[in-house]
Design a protein around this motif. Sequence first.
Motif, PDB file in Angstrom:
ATOM      1  N   ALA A 171      20.798  13.590   0.192  1.00  0.00           N
ATOM      2  CA  ALA A 171      19.529  14.250  -0.131  1.00  0.00           C
ATOM      3  C   ALA A 171      18.717  13.490  -1.182  1.00  0.00           C
ATOM      4  CB  ALA A 171      19.787  15.678  -0.591  1.00  0.00           C
ATOM      5  N   ALA A 172      19.277  13.292  -2.381  1.00  0.00           N
ATOM      6  CA  ALA A 172      18.512  12.630  -3.441  1.00  0.00           C
ATOM      7  C   ALA A 172      18.204  11.187  -3.069  1.00  0.00           C
ATOM      8  CB  ALA A 172      19.266  12.695  -4.771  1.00  0.00           C
ATOM      9  N   THR A 173      19.176  10.506  -2.490  1.00  0.00           N
ATOM     10  CA  THR A 173      18.967   9.117  -2.091  1.00  0.00           C
ATOM     11  C   THR A 173      17.880   9.011  -1.037  1.00  0.00           C
ATOM     12  OG1 THR A 173      21.301   8.683  -2.559  1.00  0.00           O
ATOM     13  CG2 THR A 173      20.126   7.037  -1.267  1.00  0.00           C
ATOM     14  N   LEU A 174      17.893   9.913  -0.062  1.00  0.00           N
ATOM     15  CA  LEU A 174      16.872   9.890   0.986  1.00  0.00           C
ATOM     16  C   LEU A 174      15.487  10.208   0.413  1.00  0.00           C
ATOM     17  CD1 LEU A 174      16.069   9.552   3.895  1.00  0.00           C
ATOM     18  CD2 LEU A 174      16.886  11.867   4.378  1.00  0.00           C
ATOM     19  N   LYS A 175      15.427  11.158  -0.524  1.00  0.00           N
ATOM     20  CA  LYS A 175      14.143  11.473  -1.154  1.00  0.00           C
ATOM     21  C   LYS A 175      13.600  10.263  -1.920  1.00  0.00           C
ATOM     22  CE  LYS A 175      12.244  15.010  -1.493  1.00  0.00           C
ATOM     23  NZ  LYS A 175      11.122  15.596  -0.685  1.00  0.00           N
ATOM     24  N   VAL A 176      14.485   9.534  -2.597  1.00  0.00           N
ATOM     25  CA  VAL A 176      14.072   8.337  -3.330  1.00  0.00           C
ATOM     26  C   VAL A 176      13.582   7.256  -2.368  1.00  0.00           C
ATOM     27  CG1 VAL A 176      15.056   6.364  -4.593  1.00  0.00           C
ATOM     28  CG2 VAL A 176      15.356   8.672  -5.473  1.00  0.00           C
ATOM     29  N   ILE A 177      14.287   7.085  -1.250  1.00  0.00           N
ATOM     30  CA  ILE A 177      13.866   6.094  -0.256  1.00  0.00           C
ATOM     31  C   ILE A 177      12.491   6.450   0.315  1.00  0.00           C
ATOM     32  CG2 ILE A 177      14.353   5.138   2.033  1.00  0.00           C
ATOM     33  CD1 ILE A 177      17.373   5.484   1.347  1.00  0.00           C
ATOM     34  N   MET A 178      12.309   7.714   0.654  1.00  0.00           N
ATOM     35  CA  MET A 178      11.031   8.125   1.236  1.00  0.00           C
ATOM     36  C   MET A 178       9.904   8.034   0.211  1.00  0.00           C
ATOM     37  SD  MET A 178      11.648   8.486   4.376  1.00  0.00           S
ATOM     38  CE  MET A 178      10.072   9.188   4.904  1.00  0.00           C
ATOM     39  N   ALA A 179      10.209   8.308  -1.055  1.00  0.00           N
ATOM     40  CA  ALA A 179       9.207   8.141  -2.111  1.00  0.00           C
ATOM     41  C   ALA A 179       8.775   6.682  -2.212  1.00  0.00           C
ATOM     42  CB  ALA A 179       9.760   8.638  -3.442  1.00  0.00           C
ATOM     43  N   PHE A 180       9.725   5.790  -2.007  1.00  0.00           N
ATOM     44  CA  PHE A 180       9.447   4.352  -2.001  1.00  0.00           C
ATOM     45  C   PHE A 180       8.440   4.022  -0.897  1.00  0.00           C
ATOM     46  CE2 PHE A 180      10.764   0.244  -0.020  1.00  0.00           C
ATOM     47  CZ  PHE A 180      10.418  -0.620  -1.053  1.00  0.00           C
ATOM     48  N   PHE A 181       8.660   4.552   0.297  1.00  0.00           N
ATOM     49  CA  PHE A 181       7.754   4.263   1.416  1.00  0.00           C
ATOM     50  C   PHE A 181       6.408   4.963   1.266  1.00  0.00           C
ATOM     51  CE2 PHE A 181      11.804   3.432   3.876  1.00  0.00           C
ATOM     52  CZ  PHE A 181      11.576   2.076   4.001  1.00  0.00           C
ATOM     53  N   GLU A 182       6.408   6.148   0.671  1.00  0.00           N
ATOM     54  CA  GLU A 182       5.162   6.912   0.506  1.00  0.00           C
ATOM     55  C   GLU A 182       4.338   6.465  -0.692  1.00  0.00           C
ATOM     56  OE1 GLU A 182       5.576  11.429   2.000  1.00  0.00           O
ATOM     57  OE2 GLU A 182       6.686  10.974   0.172  1.00  0.00           O
ATOM     58  N   GLY A 183       4.988   5.749  -1.636  1.00  0.00           N
ATOM     59  CA  GLY A 183       4.327   5.457  -2.903  1.00  0.00           C
ATOM     60  C   GLY A 183       4.238   6.692  -3.777  1.00  0.00           C
ATOM     61  N   ARG A 184       5.191   7.600  -3.591  1.00  0.00           N
ATOM     62  CA  ARG A 184       5.207   8.855  -4.344  1.00  0.00           C
ATOM     63  C   ARG A 184       5.791   8.638  -5.733  1.00  0.00           C
ATOM     64  NH1 ARG A 184       7.462  14.725  -2.409  1.00  0.00           N
ATOM     65  NH2 ARG A 184       6.577  13.988  -0.450  1.00  0.00           N
ATOM     66  N   GLU A 185       5.154   9.230  -6.737  1.00  0.00           N
ATOM     67  CA  GLU A 185       5.655   9.132  -8.102  1.00  0.00           C
ATOM     68  C   GLU A 185       6.990   9.875  -8.224  1.00  0.00           C
ATOM     69  OE1 GLU A 185       4.422   7.472 -10.675  1.00  0.00           O
ATOM     70  OE2 GLU A 185       2.689   6.732  -9.560  1.00  0.00           O
ATOM     71  N   LEU A 186       7.869   9.342  -9.070  1.00  0.00           N
ATOM     72  CA  LEU A 186       9.181   9.950  -9.261  1.00  0.00           C
ATOM     73  C   LEU A 186       9.073  11.388  -9.758  1.00  0.00           C
ATOM     74  CD1 LEU A 186      12.211   9.433  -9.077  1.00  0.00           C
ATOM     75  CD2 LEU A 186      12.135   8.464 -11.392  1.00  0.00           C
TER      76      LEU A 186
END
Length: 206
Positions: free
Chosen positions: A153-168
């Motif tokens: 869960a957390a790892t996937l959210k971090v990966i998707m944030a990377f692709f989206e350019g989403r702030e942590l």
Amino acid sequence: MKTTLYLTRHGQTQWNIEQRLQGHQDSPLTELGLQHAAWLSESMSSIELDAIYASSSPRTLKTAEILLRDRTIDIVPEDDLKEIHMGSWEGQRNTDIENHSPDDHFDFWNNPHQYVPTNGGESYHDLQRRVFPKIQEIIARNEGKSILIVTHAATLKVIMAFFEGRELANLWLPPIVHSTALCKVVCEGDQIAVELYGDTSHYRGN
């Protein structure tokens, strides 16, 4: 040249039901977790995959084995795709952690950019530093191919944030990644298209 990534979370586990944090520890998939993986496997059966990478945790490897079906490719286990390490919190119930470490617990779930672990585990910044280079390496190694990544869960959210350019700071905002929720990202040069995020359309009877 288009590189297509399919990314998913492992199936539901016993500790998920008990609301215990897992991190680098593990618990077996439940019957529902196995069912979700089987449904996703069936819905992805017509997709040609060139490579499958999975966190080296048993719950993700088991999920990946189900998703492999009759494909004649290897599942590549990767330590760098494991869940965020939660130190002494691992195996503890979420409510117990909230009771004995309320400030740290609040930051973990609500202020990920400010979370500083006092439990011997990783921060979200640590997780990013571990995961981002591995994702970039996987893409570079498989340019023009179709890849499946099975993680947490957390790892996937971090990966998707990377692709989206989403702030942590906004990491835990929706969409939620449920058991075997599917994401799809297409990379072509510097262009990144997120085509699916947290999709559970393979679920039945819900």
